[in-house]
Design an enzyme around this catalytic site. Structure first.
Site, PDB file in Angstrom:
ATOM      1  N   ASP A 213      68.340 -21.041  13.571  1.00 22.64           N
ATOM      2  CA  ASP A 213      69.516 -21.595  14.218  1.00 22.64           C
ATOM      3  C   ASP A 213      69.065 -22.219  15.525  1.00 22.64           C
ATOM      4  OD1 ASP A 213      72.585 -21.697  14.522  1.00 22.64           O
ATOM      5  OD2 ASP A 213      71.904 -20.831  16.403  1.00 22.64           O
ATOM      6  N   GLU A 305      70.187 -26.101  10.137  1.00 25.26           N
ATOM      7  CA  GLU A 305      71.498 -26.706   9.991  1.00 25.26           C
ATOM      8  C   GLU A 305      71.354 -28.189  10.262  1.00 25.26           C
ATOM      9  OE1 GLU A 305      75.767 -24.945  11.453  1.00 25.26           O
ATOM     10  OE2 GLU A 305      73.943 -24.565  12.550  1.00 25.26           O
ATOM     11  N   CYS A 358      80.268 -13.923   8.852  1.00 26.84           N
ATOM     12  CA  CYS A 358      79.616 -12.645   9.132  1.00 26.84           C
ATOM     13  C   CYS A 358      78.419 -12.501   8.191  1.00 26.84           C
ATOM     14  CB  CYS A 358      80.581 -11.490   8.904  1.00 26.84           C
ATOM     15  SG  CYS A 358      79.773  -9.885   8.981  1.00 26.84           S
ATOM     16  N   CYS A 361      79.092  -9.100   5.787  1.00 22.21           N
ATOM     17  CA  CYS A 361      80.032  -9.019   4.675  1.00 22.21           C
ATOM     18  C   CYS A 361      80.481 -10.381   4.172  1.00 22.21           C
ATOM     19  CB  CYS A 361      81.239  -8.171   5.071  1.00 22.21           C
ATOM     20  SG  CYS A 361      82.211  -8.909   6.400  1.00 22.21           S
ATOM     21  N   CYS A 377      82.214  -8.405  13.992  1.00 21.74           N
ATOM     22  CA  CYS A 377      83.006  -8.539  12.771  1.00 21.74           C
ATOM     23  C   CYS A 377      84.079  -7.464  12.744  1.00 21.74           C
ATOM     24  CB  CYS A 377      82.110  -8.419  11.544  1.00 21.74           C
ATOM     25  SG  CYS A 377      83.021  -8.623  10.013  1.00 21.74           S
ATOM     26  N   CYS A 380      83.620  -5.499   8.865  1.00 22.36           N
ATOM     27  CA  CYS A 380      82.588  -4.497   8.579  1.00 22.36           C
ATOM     28  C   CYS A 380      81.987  -3.891   9.840  1.00 22.36           C
ATOM     29  CB  CYS A 380      81.491  -5.097   7.706  1.00 22.36           C
ATOM     30  SG  CYS A 380      80.498  -6.316   8.552  1.00 22.36           S
ATOM     31  N   ASP A 387      73.612 -16.242  17.700  1.00 19.78           N
ATOM     32  CA  ASP A 387      72.643 -17.147  17.087  1.00 19.78           C
ATOM     33  C   ASP A 387      71.865 -16.465  15.965  1.00 19.78           C
ATOM     34  OD1 ASP A 387      73.491 -19.028  18.871  1.00 19.78           O
ATOM     35  OD2 ASP A 387      71.939 -18.584  20.346  1.00 19.78           O
TER      36      ASP A 387
END
Ligand SMILES: [Zn+2]
Length: 458
Positions: A213, A305, A358, A361, A377, A380, A387
């Site tokens: 990332d 990305e 997330c 999950c 999250c 979960c 990052d």
């Protein structure tokens, strides 16, 4: 094809010779541009008088051979001194113009992607970077690896050793196609464009997928948990740059309206500022090269990305930091370096919500402010650096796609078992009319909204 660039130490005499040739390139460029413009204007005027197409002044070709032919016919009148300069000098200028004209016309007719290319402009002695490119004649790295020989200019001393290129040349795995001498921020460089025969190696962990990332807070966060610091060279050098800018603004600058010529002190201040900027750029470039080399040597598959860097640069608050981090450069370098090392670069589509998902999950948050540096999250209970979470999602994306079309067992960056098929297939958006040539096959990542795209770039 690869470029090798070395800094030069020119003697004053050699510098004069290079500048003379670079000036000749500019003269040829400007003459040919004026000629092309004159013919265009003439035809336009004739059309406005209602002259039929057959009687118009004949159009002239914009290709390099056509321009060269026109120049060779006119050079005796335009530049009676032409024989003192290398023919490659004129070629350099005409080539630049031919490319400029092509870019402009392609851009106008929609054959060229990206930002609109403007019509070529005249080169100024004060504004343009002096350069000359040799494509024929004696271009050689001397056996001592500290000198190069170029046509007309002769033996030039290098500021650094050319051993990396020399080794390849001696082994016969490289062939020099051209050499360009250019002045960048007050320092002369020679860049060789080289055709290299390369043995594609294997990364040290060929089966491992790493998600990267890239961002501003950390230059890169790896799905392995490693965080690469963003050195922010521009901010660090900011004080010095600001001081030099201030200094320059106090000197007598050129002003066209007042007919004011710049003072010598202004020119010196400008040169100092240019060197300071070049230093920032060099530091940044070095850091990026080291990072991308490490990543591509180690991991078999690197997932990044597809960021909309141009769009992000339009954001005034982010622009300086994005540009300083060199995000686009990082992606470009990963592309060719992974190929050199026998790995793959995978790009996740720019609308893939890598930050909002997330990694534990798979739930996707509707909103995540840029200021939230930690991902928490609610489903979960995962608490992770923002990052790092994104990097893990990127790595997991490849595992999901490849699970379905697997042939090989392997291990991903997080140590989980999964199957990877290396090389080949591309997962792209299935949308009529948007598939580009060379990209075939369509697989949608499972469990994600259907517009998330993965593209193999190998
Ligand atoms: Zn979760």
């Amino acid at each position: 094809m690869q470029a090798y660039r070395f800094a030069l130490d020119l003697t004053p005499g050699q510098e004069r010779a290079v500048l003379m040739n670079a000036g000749a390139a500019r003269v040829a460029h400007n003459w040919a541009l004026a000629y092309v413009k004159a013919v265009m204007d003439q035809r336009l005027a004739e059309r406005s008088y209602g002259v039929v197409a057959a009687d118009l002044t004949p159009a002239i070709g914009w290709s390099l051979p056509a321009l060269r032919k026109a120049w060779n016919g006119a050079k005796a009148d335009v530049a009676p001194w032409w024989a003192e300069c290398s023919k490659e000098a004129f070629n350099t200028g005409l080539d630049a113009l031919a490319r400029g004209l092509k870019n402009w016309s392609d851009s106008r007719s929609g054959r060229r992607a990206g930002r609109r290319a403007g019509f070529p402009r005249f080169k100024s002695r004060h504004r343009s970077t002096p350069n000359i490119r040799f494509t024929t004649g004696v271009i050689r790295v001397e056996p001592d690896r500290k000198h190069v020989t170029l046509p007309r200019l002769g033996r030039l001393k290098l500021h650094e050793s050319a051993r990396k290129l020399a080794r390849r040349l001696e082994a016969g795995t490289a062939r020099i196609l051209s050499a360009t001498v250019r002045k960048v921020a007050g320092r002369w460089h020679v860049a060789f464009c080289v055709e290299v025969e390369r043995l594609i190696g294997l990364p040290s962990l060929p089966g491992v997928v790493v998600g990267v990332d890239v961002g501003v807070t950390h230059l890169a966060a790896l799905s392995t948990g490693e965080l690469v610091r963003n050195p922010r060279h521009l901010s660090a050098g900011g004080r010095r740059l600001r001081r030099l800018n201030r200094q320059m603004s106090r000197r007598v600058r050129p002003d066209r309206r007042l007919g004011q010529r710049p003072s010598k002190r202004w020119r010196r201040a400008r040169a100092r500022l240019a060197r300071a900027h070049a230093r920032v750029a060099n530091l940044r470039g070095d850091g990026l090269h080291q990072l991308t080399a490490q990543l591509s040597r180690k991991y078999g598959t690197v997932v990044v990305e597809d960021l909309n860097v141009v769009g992000m640069l339009r954001n005034r608050r982010l622009a300086r930091h994005i540009a300083d981090a060199g995000l686009a450069q990082l992606r470009r370098q990963l592309g060719y370096k992974t190929a050199w090392n026998g790995g793959h670069l995978v790009m996740a589509d720019r609308w893939y919500p890598s930050s909002k998902t997330c990694s534990g999950c798979g739930i996707v948050k509707a909103k995540l402010a840029l200021s939230e540096r930690t991902y928490t999250c609610s489903a979960c209970g995962l608490v992770l650096d923002r990052d790092l979470n994104a990097a893990r999602n990127l790595a997991a994306l490849v595992c999901e796609v490849t699970d379905a079309r697997s042939s090989q067992e392997s291990l991903n960056g997080r140590g989980a078992d999964h199957k990877t098929r290396l090389g080949g297939l591309v997962a792209v958006k299935r949308q009529p009319g948007t598939a580009s040539a060379g990209e075939t096959g369509t697989v949608l990542p499972q469990g994600r909204a259907p517009d998330h795209v993965l593209v193999w770039r190998s």
